[in-house]
Write an enzyme that holds these catalytic residues in place. Sequence first.
Site, mmCIF file in Angstrom:
data_model
loop_
_atom_site.group_PDB
_atom_site.id
_atom_site.type_symbol
_atom_site.label_atom_id
_atom_site.label_comp_id
_atom_site.label_asym_id
_atom_site.label_seq_id
_atom_site.Cartn_x
_atom_site.Cartn_y
_atom_site.Cartn_z
ATOM 1 N N ILE A 130 0.978 -1.168 -0.022
ATOM 2 C CA ILE A 130 0.083 -0.095 0.102
ATOM 3 C C ILE A 130 0.983 1.349 0.069
ATOM 4 C CG2 ILE A 130 -1.896 1.168 1.184
ATOM 5 C CD1 ILE A 130 -2.954 -1.245 0.110
ATOM 6 N N LYS A 131 1.044 2.238 -1.159
ATOM 7 C CA LYS A 131 1.553 3.239 -1.149
ATOM 8 C C LYS A 131 0.899 4.474 -0.277
ATOM 9 C CE LYS A 131 3.782 4.436 -4.957
ATOM 10 N NZ LYS A 131 4.087 4.935 -6.428
ATOM 11 N N ILE A 132 1.805 5.100 0.482
ATOM 12 C CA ILE A 132 1.426 6.085 1.223
ATOM 13 C C ILE A 132 2.455 7.391 1.204
ATOM 14 C CG2 ILE A 132 0.923 6.852 3.660
ATOM 15 C CD1 ILE A 132 0.108 3.992 4.124
#
EC number: 2.2.1.2
Length: 315
Positions: A130-132
């Site tokens: 999950i890219k944050i």
Amino acid sequence: MSQLDALREMTVVVADTGDIEAIKQYQPQDATTNPSLILSASALPQYASLIDDAVAYAKARSDDKAQLLIDAEDKLAVNIGLEILKIVPGRISTEVDARLSYDTKATIEKARQIMKLYNDAGISNDRILIKIASTWQGIRAAEVLEKEGINCNLTLLFSQAQARACAKAGVYLISPFVGRILDWYKAAEKKEYAPAEDPGVISVTNIYNYYKQYGYQTVVMGASFRNVGEITEIAGCDRLTIAPPLLKELAESNAPLVRKLEYKGEVKTRPAPLTEAEFYWQHNQDPMAVEKLAEGIRKFAVDIEKLEAMLAAKL
């Protein structure tokens, strides 16, 4: 041996694209997407059915216009990710809405939602990142998610303070940007840089050495390249995510490739974690990092809004 094959022997090569044909051609281990890449991919004719499926999914869940858009957008990103996962043996990175970058709670909820969509499609957590965005709030969200078994890719990383905070939070992977740092310095200093003197290359090298020096397990994945020279100067980095035009250039070159990043020193006692105040103070000492983080979030938000406009026309 091509430079691309030589690079694969010292670094995990990742494709920075949503273009399935390009991924098939270069056979990376993993792939990364972001709102801009999803927007570009959505314009390709082979993705029409994925868009239609996302729209149908959203319509079946809600009558509320705003919620319809959110659901369709999430499902489209996951649909594209699912297609990519049919090709890559490793992981796909799917990004949380950039407009949530300063909201820890909302980022956690969105990440769980994206992961559930993948799980419902039969994909296990160990194939997803999950890219944050690497804001203080995003890093805190990632700290919670990692403890839940949701691995994160902290992106838009430009400063040592961001890197330190991510390592201490135990995030799975960081994406320090190279090319965007170079862009800033070229504009500010009005000069060109040789690859070895490239400020983006120096930044990633320093972060890589810091992580290895203190025994952090967080993966360092260099990102955002402007030329092959930037890539070859950090050969040996844990992972590099590279756009198709530069993958092509590497594949067509037989020039020798020397490993540049490899830490052989002792592992030292880790420093105390940064407090929130220390994080902001240190990050804000670097005008490049401040400007590029804010600009990156804004640009991704603009592309999300363009994607929503495209989806809204179909809802």
